[in-house]
Design an enzyme around this catalytic site. Structure first.
Site, PDB file in Angstrom:
ATOM      1  N   VAL A 188      -9.725 -14.911  25.750  1.00 10.89           N
ATOM      2  CA  VAL A 188     -11.109 -14.618  26.130  1.00 10.89           C
ATOM      3  C   VAL A 188     -11.771 -15.973  26.356  1.00 10.89           C
ATOM      4  O   VAL A 188     -11.654 -16.872  25.518  1.00 10.89           O
ATOM      5  CB  VAL A 188     -11.857 -13.841  25.022  1.00 10.89           C
ATOM      6  CG1 VAL A 188     -13.268 -13.494  25.467  1.00 10.89           C
ATOM      7  CG2 VAL A 188     -11.095 -12.583  24.631  1.00 10.89           C
ATOM      8  N   ASP A 228     -14.102   3.273  17.316  1.00 10.29           N
ATOM      9  CA  ASP A 228     -13.818   2.005  16.624  1.00 10.29           C
ATOM     10  C   ASP A 228     -15.106   1.197  16.468  1.00 10.29           C
ATOM     11  O   ASP A 228     -15.140  -0.006  16.707  1.00 10.29           O
ATOM     12  CB  ASP A 228     -12.762   1.214  17.405  1.00 10.29           C
ATOM     13  CG  ASP A 228     -12.120   0.122  16.550  1.00 10.29           C
ATOM     14  OD1 ASP A 228     -12.364   0.099  15.326  1.00 10.29           O
ATOM     15  OD2 ASP A 228     -11.393  -0.711  17.104  1.00 10.29           O
TER      16      ASP A 228
HETATM   17  O1  ACK Z   1     -16.664 -13.847  17.319  1.00 12.22           O
HETATM   18  P1  ACK Z   1     -16.397 -14.370  18.667  1.00 12.22           P
HETATM   19  O2  ACK Z   1     -16.865 -15.684  19.066  1.00 12.22           O
HETATM   20  O3  ACK Z   1     -16.868 -13.301  19.750  1.00 12.22           O
HETATM   21  O4  ACK Z   1     -14.807 -14.209  18.987  1.00 12.22           O
HETATM   22  C1  ACK Z   1     -14.517 -13.082  19.731  1.00 12.22           C
HETATM   23  C2  ACK Z   1     -13.552 -13.446  20.840  1.00 12.22           C
HETATM   24  O5  ACK Z   1     -14.276 -13.518  22.047  1.00 12.22           O
HETATM   25  C3  ACK Z   1     -12.400 -12.475  21.012  1.00 12.22           C
HETATM   26  O6  ACK Z   1     -12.916 -11.204  21.304  1.00 12.22           O
HETATM   27  C4  ACK Z   1     -15.647 -13.370  21.784  1.00 12.22           C
HETATM   28  N1  ACK Z   1     -16.230 -12.573  22.851  1.00 12.22           N
HETATM   29  C5  ACK Z   1     -15.744 -11.429  23.371  1.00 12.22           C
HETATM   30  N2  ACK Z   1     -16.575 -10.983  24.327  1.00 12.22           N
HETATM   31  C6  ACK Z   1     -17.595 -11.867  24.417  1.00 12.22           C
HETATM   32  C7  ACK Z   1     -18.769 -11.949  25.213  1.00 12.22           C
HETATM   33  N3  ACK Z   1     -19.067 -11.015  26.113  1.00 12.22           N
HETATM   34  N4  ACK Z   1     -19.590 -12.990  25.028  1.00 12.22           N
HETATM   35  C8  ACK Z   1     -19.295 -13.920  24.094  1.00 12.22           C
HETATM   36  N5  ACK Z   1     -18.211 -13.887  23.315  1.00 12.22           N
HETATM   37  C9  ACK Z   1     -17.380 -12.870  23.472  1.00 12.22           C
HETATM   38  C10 ACK Z   1     -15.786 -12.703  20.452  1.00 12.22           C
END
Ligand code: ACK
Length: 734
Positions: free
Chosen positions: A386, A497
């Site tokens: 991601v 979920d």
């Molecule tokens: O807690 P985080 O920083 O927020 O780590 C997870 C990671 O990617 C794996 O899912 C981050 N993440 C997922 N989608 C988004 C988004 N739309 N904007 C910012 N961070 C995201 C998530």
């Protein structure tokens, strides 16, 4: 004693400055009848003799109603630590009182609202459409809510503290400013509907755009039914602000209601408008007069048939068929609620598409890879990395996005499952649901591009910011999640979920539901465990009926929502701590529930318990949860009553064996184990020398012992709770 009394008089005269009747400078006598002179109160002076009042020092003032013996006062300093919570087009502000009240008790607050970010770069006054709850001027509490703001607009709110002398001071106003950007909101209701031409079988209507469209109006929905026949109604859609409704009975009264839709969803329906068709002309024969009635029935019959056939054939329209009336209008008929409720679109399961690529392209825009700049990796998903980056679409400003990638070497099934999430997300359009920008499928790597959420996932964010938010801010987060879930349940989508790890939070603390998927949703969740029936379920978040017989419904999502509430209020604590999944299932089945988190308002804990009702029909619906939270936000004092945690802890311990028989032999050993060894001495000195005694410790006791750091309080209380849970193999009995 004579000497003594003479000395006393002498001393009194010295203090009061009176030599017989005339006051010295620095003293005053308000009325000639007063027996003695008084010293000028603080921040005032006289340079003259025989003054009847004192003058205020520079920058200090006196209100006319202030007694002359009262100190001169000054305007307060600015309020401090202002924070905002944005919810669609409402903004909640909270602050703490000024450090300097100016010496007065009559401090109140005034809110100035400015709309900023116009092309000229100037700010302008917000106008009278903004409502302030409870009011704009003379606020006694340190919070306010502004509603009916414009969507997607930058506002600056200046919170000024004022007191009884503020209007006398020529000094600049002392305020704290908060900048916020509102989100998208649904359009306001239409207020004016006019009738046009009326015939015996038709009525023409026209209406005005809603006062606050809050976006571009995509269409209007006109609902109508014959008066007193509400269970059988018809819905027509129109892109214009006028319509002719045909197929009506002569000389009959019809009720019309209209609402507008923008990308944010439907607004509320207008009030009911009643119009009557004209009577059948006298010349018409009785046979002829029957025709329209038969025609209507036939239309309804044919359309109902079309609905059923369409549903069976395509399996996609989920409960309604489109019967074109006009290229711009769609018409739907409903009877006795057997067919899907009107208004909201229904979620379409991408599985119903033979070709999953078609589903993706129906619901997601294809983005050219060249429009995307990947900046950095922010995490790992099941299918690949991601990343964060920027998206620059032609004719639009560049903006930050999150990019999920599909790793190389994927199988066809993995690609289908990966894009399945986009097919689902693309059907949603709500401020509390993560927004899909589009997909890249025509080049590699395959990507899903969504809006960027600066603060990442909610559980991690809360753990990082333990104890940092006000209750109102936490409730604001929960309100957002509930609002997103209401939208999903209205769409007929069951999340399965819902957990804080699957909520994302942005820089405005707006929470959005994310992580949509098909069967893989749970495959991808490390929390999901296999059940005896082979399914994979995140046990701690899942309702008993869903664990036991896979009954996943919006009501089971409500159960999970209750767990999310608990996670939020406890700043990302793990539900049921380190209990095993098996123990959790058993405890819940036996009627035990999670205890209230530390400092939890009673109203919130009650709502959690309601979400965890065994009977799923007794759980609140998401719309009820949203209304309940709105009520709490509007009336913050309702959040002041906390659950009496201490009574619960001791109750449980009375019922069950004492803590001492557990893992720790001494208080010192226990505190060391939780890295709180520094408090051992204090505990021992204050009589908490055995684990039995420790079992009685309450939060108030900790504060009294000087454990003032919230993090430490939490660690100690959670450890106690955890030990208690291990002992009773359960939690709070319902
Ligand atoms: O807690 P985080 O920083 O927020 O780590 C997870 C990671 O990617 C794996 O899912 C981050 N993440 C997922 N989608 C988004 C988004 N739309 N904007 C910012 N961070 C995201 C998530």
């Amino acid at each position: 004693t004579d000497d003594q009394s003479r000395m006393n008089i002498c001393w009194k005269n010295l203090v009061s400055g009176s030599s017989l009747a005339v006051c010295r400078p620095g003293f005053f006598k308000a009325s000639p009848q007063s027996p003695s002179c008084s010293k000028c109160p603080p921040h005032s002076y006289t340079h003259e003799e025989a003054s009847t009042s004192c003058l205020c020092e520079e920058h200090y003032f006196r209100r006319e109603s202030d007694p002359p013996t009262m100190a001169c006062t000054r305007p307060p300093s600015a309020p401090r630590n202002a924070i905002s919570n944005v919810n669609e087009t409402s903004v909640f502000l909270e602050w703490i009182p000024p450090a300097d009240t100016g010496g007065r008790k009559d401090v109140s607050y005034y809110i100035a609202c400015k709309k900023c970010g116009s092309p000229s770069g100037l700010c302008e006054a917000c106008g009278s459409h903004v409502r302030y709850l409870p009011q704009q001027i003379g606020l006694k509490n340190t919070s306010v809510m502004m509603v009916d703001l414009l969507a997607h607009t930058n506002y600056t709110f200046e919170i000024e503290a004022v007191n009884g002398v503020s209007d006398q001071s020529p000094a600049a106003r002392q305020y704290v400013a908060v900048n916020v950007t509102t989100n998208q909101a649904a359009p306001s209701p239409i207020s004016i509907v006019k009738k046009g031409k009326i015939a015996k079988n038709s009525i023409s209507l026209s209406w005005q755009e809603p006062d606050r469209p809050n976006g571009i109006i995509l269409e209007y929905e006109i609902k109508y039914f014959e008066k007193d026949q509400e269970t059988s109604y018809t819905i027509i859609k129109s892109k214009k602000t006028k319509i002719t409704v045909n197929g009506l009975k002569p000389a009959s009264t019809y009720i019309f209601q209209i609402r507008a839709r923008t990308a944010a969803g439907y607004g509320g329906f207008s009030r009911r408008f009643e119009f009557e068709t004209s009577p059948v002309s006298v010349a018409a024969s009785s046979d002829q007069s029957q025709i329209p009635i038969i025609a209507v029935s036939v239309t309804v019959g044919v359309i109902l048939l079309a609905v059923v056939i369409g549903f069976l054939l395509s399996g996609r329209r989920c409960g309604y068929s489109k019967a074109k009336q006009d290229p711009e209008e769609e018409k739907m008929h409903f009877h006795n609620g057997h067919i899907k409720l009107p208004g909201l679109r229904t979620y379409i399961d991408p599985h119903t598409y033979e070709d999953p690529n078609q589903a993706v392209h129906e619901f997601a825009k294809e983005i050219e890879a060249s429009c995307i700049t990947i900046e950095r990796v922010i995490g790992a998903g099941e299918f690949g990395e991601v990343c964060s980056g920027r998206l620059k679409l032609p004719g639009k400003r560049e903006f930050p996005v999150a990019i999920k990638t599909l790793k190389v070497g994927y199988t066809e099934k993995q690609r289908r499952d990966f894009l399945g999430e986009a097919s689902i997300m693309g059907q949603f359009d709500h401020p509390n649901i993560i927004h899909l920008e589009g997909v890249v499928t025509k080049s590699k790597p395959v990507m899903i591009v969504t809006e960027y959420m600066e603060n990442g996932s909610l559980d991690t964010f809360l753990k990082k910011n333990d104890g940092q938010f006000t209750v109102i801010q936490l409730v604001g987060m929960l309100r957002g999640i509930a609002s997103g879930m209401k939208y999903l349940s209205d769409m007929g989508y069951v999340h399965r979920d819902l957990a804080a790890r699957n909520i994302l939070i942005n820089s405005n603390l707006v929470c959005k539901v994310s992580d949509f998927g098909l069967s893989r949703v749970l495959e991808d969740d490390p929390e999901a465990a296999y059940t005896t029936r082979g399914g994979k379920i995140p046990i701690r978040w899942t309702a008993p009926e869903a664990i036991a017989f896979r009954k996943f419904t919006s009501a089971s999502d409500v159960w999970s929502y209750g767990i999310v509430m608990w996670e939020v209020v406890s700043y990302g604590e793990r539900p049921y701590w380190e209990m095993t999944n098996q123990d959790v299932i058993k405890a819940v089945e036996e009627g035990y529930r999670l205890p209230n988190p530390m400092d939890c308002p009673a109203a919130l804990y009650q709502l959690m318990l309601d979400c965890w009702q065994k009977d799923r029909n007794s759980r609140p619906k998401f719309d009820e949860i949203v209304s309940m939270l709105d009520k709490l936000i509007r009336n913050p004092s309702s959040l002041k009553t906390l659950v009496n945690a201490s009574s619960r802890v001791s109750n449980l311990l009375v019922e069950h064996s004492p803590l001492g028989s557990g893992a720790y032999r001494s208080v010192g050993e226990w505190l060391e184990a939780i890295k709180m060894g520094r408090y051992t001495e204090i505990f021992m000195e204050n009589g908490y020398s055995s684990m039995d005694a420790v079992a009685q410790v309450t939060l108030e006791d900790l504060r009294r012992l000087g454990v003032t750091l919230v993090g430490h309080q939490k660690k100690i209380m959670s450890s106690l709770q955890e030990m208690k849970v291990q002992l009773v193999n359960g939690m709070v009995p319902l």
